[in-house]
Design an enzyme around this catalytic site. Structure first.
Site, mmCIF file in Angstrom:
data_model
loop_
_atom_site.group_PDB
_atom_site.id
_atom_site.type_symbol
_atom_site.label_atom_id
_atom_site.label_comp_id
_atom_site.label_asym_id
_atom_site.label_seq_id
_atom_site.Cartn_x
_atom_site.Cartn_y
_atom_site.Cartn_z
ATOM 1 N N GLY A 189 -64.236 98.887 116.162
ATOM 2 C CA GLY A 189 -65.069 98.050 116.784
ATOM 3 C C GLY A 189 -64.241 96.898 117.714
ATOM 4 O O GLY A 189 -64.813 96.305 118.456
ATOM 5 N N ALA A 254 -73.124 89.739 110.425
ATOM 6 C CA ALA A 254 -74.222 90.375 111.437
ATOM 7 C C ALA A 254 -75.485 90.168 110.784
ATOM 8 O O ALA A 254 -76.499 90.337 111.413
ATOM 9 C CB ALA A 254 -73.553 91.797 111.862
ATOM 10 N N GLN A 274 -70.675 98.227 115.349
ATOM 11 C CA GLN A 274 -69.523 98.794 115.094
ATOM 12 C C GLN A 274 -68.934 98.448 113.676
ATOM 13 O O GLN A 274 -67.751 98.558 113.500
ATOM 14 C CB GLN A 274 -68.476 99.132 115.885
ATOM 15 C CG GLN A 274 -68.900 100.340 116.813
ATOM 16 C CD GLN A 274 -67.551 101.008 117.649
ATOM 17 O OE1 GLN A 274 -66.331 100.892 117.208
ATOM 18 N NE2 GLN A 274 -67.828 101.677 118.851
ATOM 19 N N ALA A 277 -70.125 100.541 108.453
ATOM 20 C CA ALA A 277 -71.130 100.736 107.638
ATOM 21 C C ALA A 277 -71.166 102.214 107.048
ATOM 22 O O ALA A 277 -71.832 102.488 106.179
ATOM 23 C CB ALA A 277 -72.417 100.334 108.222
ATOM 24 N N CYS A 421 -57.429 108.869 128.025
ATOM 25 C CA CYS A 421 -58.475 108.818 128.965
ATOM 26 C C CYS A 421 -59.537 110.116 128.658
ATOM 27 O O CYS A 421 -59.079 110.946 128.069
ATOM 28 C CB CYS A 421 -57.810 109.117 130.375
ATOM 29 S SG CYS A 421 -57.070 110.557 130.728
ATOM 30 N N GLY A 503 -65.932 108.755 110.258
ATOM 31 C CA GLY A 503 -66.885 107.942 111.280
ATOM 32 C C GLY A 503 -68.188 107.653 110.584
ATOM 33 O O GLY A 503 -68.614 106.630 110.666
#
Length: 565
Positions: A189, A254, A274, A277, A421, A503
């Site tokens: 994040g 949040a 982000q 969680a 990139c 993730g």
């Protein structure tokens, strides 16, 4: 001193003190060749205090994503890499080396499996039971595959996502005058504030941990910070009126701030999140606790902690749903926030989309994704030389050109100098060969490692993120990342990994990673061309198989042999 004593002394010098690990720099080898020196340096780079969130616990990012299972396992990894031959392959089982086998010089030097569980047992409870027994570890995505490069690793992806959202909703990737609301300034994040300002936006970032806010200020990812919601709003609104890019970090939770902003009717153009969680026990702080109180409760009563975290996540998502109803463009940023909220009773949690189906899938169809490299020399001039080469190689890629213009002045390196990139099938191989030529010619001082995030076109099955809402319904088919890993092994990558749960958490994803070394040799050029064609090629293949027209066109243009399409 005996050879054994000398080896042990080198191991202790490299990784004996977890608070001060730093990857070796320069052109002098510690291992027997660059094929083994590269994974050694990248493993240690993952644990550099400038890179890792909690190196003393071997945690790199993402709640509990580790580079090695234990300090003893780290020593064993380093010891083995120092002695590994160029016809040998080390096998790593969830952060611990378990075998060395004679293979051949064209094979990977390291093969890694992290966090894999038989599907029926693939739950956080079972994983944590096994982890407590010392039998496994959570590798996240690039923590346990030794190619994390700090927050920059997701920076361009976040930039691409914000730009794509602008293009879709507002007709331009330029977000000047637009506002973004988000939360979470951790390893992933923390890229959000800088990515937003690079697109011209004004962004409000909520973070519960003051140390993370301070770190983002120190590394220039975040512009300003405050503990006052009203002050934060005033700063963001003023910047948007003036079409001035600005990022403001707000110390707060949040699950309190997002619902309060929704209650007030505060408008934002884009809204996301982000926080970590995906792992509520270690990554999400419940309402009513600061980070120190959260740590104490987590240790004393993990069941109570998890219950409170779930309730807070539900409140957080209900706040996001209010923004949906108010007409904001809300999207999930792949941390399983919606899944956790649904489990906590929020029936409408999935009424807003994930970022991949909303914005990124057209790129994945063409094999475009996060392509990264790190300079093993430690010399920032090597990255500058590669930046210049790629600017000349891809003159018509407008977003890439803007990225390569802004990144050198805006992005602070963490650990070994590195760059990322987004490139696709065909372009990755061209870039890899160009980097190899820079090494061969001496314009780059030492070999370069080339890898990617696991969040890529063909390397992951994750129904709450990368493979959400596939048009043929194949969201949960996990054959694809396994095929990707197998093909990268056959193509000659230097190390290859297969992970579970990165993730989005245990039970929710299977994914694969690869890294290949550009050492300037002709052999490296052949490997680079094979790997950097095959790897994104599996992404095009996967999406072509699902029937996406963009992928079918890309496959035809690139001459992919796809028997069933």
């Amino acid at each position: 001193m005996s050879a054994t004593e000398t080896l042990e002394a080198r191991v202790e010098a490299l990784c004996g003190d977890l608070s001060s690990i730093r990857a070796p720099r320069g052109t002098e080898l510690n291992a027997r060749s660059w094929q083994t020196e590269a994974p050694l340096r990248m493993l240690l780079n993952n644990l550099d205090p400038d890179v890792a969130e909690r190196p003393e616990e071997l945690v790199v990012y993402g709640g509990s994503g580790r580079a090695a299972r234990s300090h003893d396992a780290l020593r064993a990894l380093v010891r083995t890499l120092l002695r590994l031959g160029d016809d040998e392959t080390m096998l790593v089982q969830s952060g611990k080396p378990v075998g060395v086998f004679t293979t051949h010089p064209g094979a990977p030097r390291v093969l890694i499996a992290n966090s894999l569980l038989v599907p029926r047992w693939a739950t956080w409870d079972e994983f944590r039971r096994l982890e407590a027994l010392g039998l496994t570890m959570f590798g996240q995505m690039t923590a346990g595959s030794w190619i994390y490069i700090g927050t920059q690793g997701i920076l361009q992806g976040t930039y691409q996502t914000f730009a794509a959202a602008g293009e879709r909703h507002f007709g331009s990737p330029d977000l000047s005058g637009r506002t973004i609301l988000t939360a979470g300034l951790g390893g992933m994040g923390g890229a959000q504030p800088l990515a937003a300002t690079m697109t011209g936006a004004a962004i409000l970032c909520v973070e519960v941990d003051p140390a993370r806010i301070e770190r983002r200020l120190r590394t220039r990812y975040l512009d300003e910070a405050t503990e006052s919601l009203d002050d934060a709003l005033a700063r963001v609104r003023a910047a948007a009126r003036e079409r001035r890019p600005l990022s403001v970090g707000l110390l707060g939770n949040a699950a309190e701030v997002v619902p309060e902003l929704a209650r007030r009717g505060e408008p934002f153009d884009l809204v996301t999140d982000q926080t970590a969680a995906h792992d509520p026990l270690t990554g999400y702080v419940p309402v009513g606790l600061n980070v120190h109180e959260a740590a104490e409760l987590r240790e004393r009563d993990p069941e109570a902690y998890s219950s409170r975290a779930s309730a807070s996540i539900a409140t957080h998502v209900r706040g996001l749903l209010e923004f949906v109803r108010a007409g904001a463009y809300v999207f999930d940023y792949g941390n399983n926030l919606r899944g956790e909220a649904e489990g906590a009773g929020v029936a409408e949690a999935f009424s807003y989309p994930g970022f991949v189906p909303a914005y990124i899938r057209p790129l994945f169809c063409r094999g475009i994704g996060p392509f990264r490299w790190a300079a093993l020399s430690g010399d920032e001039a090597d990255i500058a030389a590669i930046d210049a080469s790629l600017r000349g190689l891809f003159p018509d890629d407008v977003l890439l050109q803007r990225w390569l213009e802004l990144a050198p002045e805006r992005v602070e390196f963490q650990g070994l100098p590195a760059r990322i990139c987004w490139l696709g099938l065909g372009d990755r191989a061209r870039a890899g060969l160009a980097i190899n030529e820079l090494v061969r010619s001496g314009r780059v001082r030492a070999p370069v490692v080339i890898g990617r995030d696991h969040l890529d076109s063909g390397s992951v099955a994750s129904p709450y993120r990368e493979t959400e809402a596939m048009q043929d319904g194949s969201d949960a088919i996990a054959d694809w990342p396994i095929l990707n890993a197998l093909l990268n092994v056959a193509s000659g990558a230097t190390w290859v990994s297969v992970h579970h749960g990165g993730g989005v958490g245990i039970g929710n994803s299977i994914h694969a990673g690869m890294v290949v070394v550009a050492d300037g040799s002709a052999d490296a050029a052949e490997r680079l061309e094979r790997v950097l064609t095959a790897d994104p090629g599996t992404g095009v293949m996967r999406h072509a198989d699902a029937g996406y027209g963009d992928a079918l066109s890309a496959a035809a243009e690139q001459g992919l042999d796809l028997p069933s399409t």
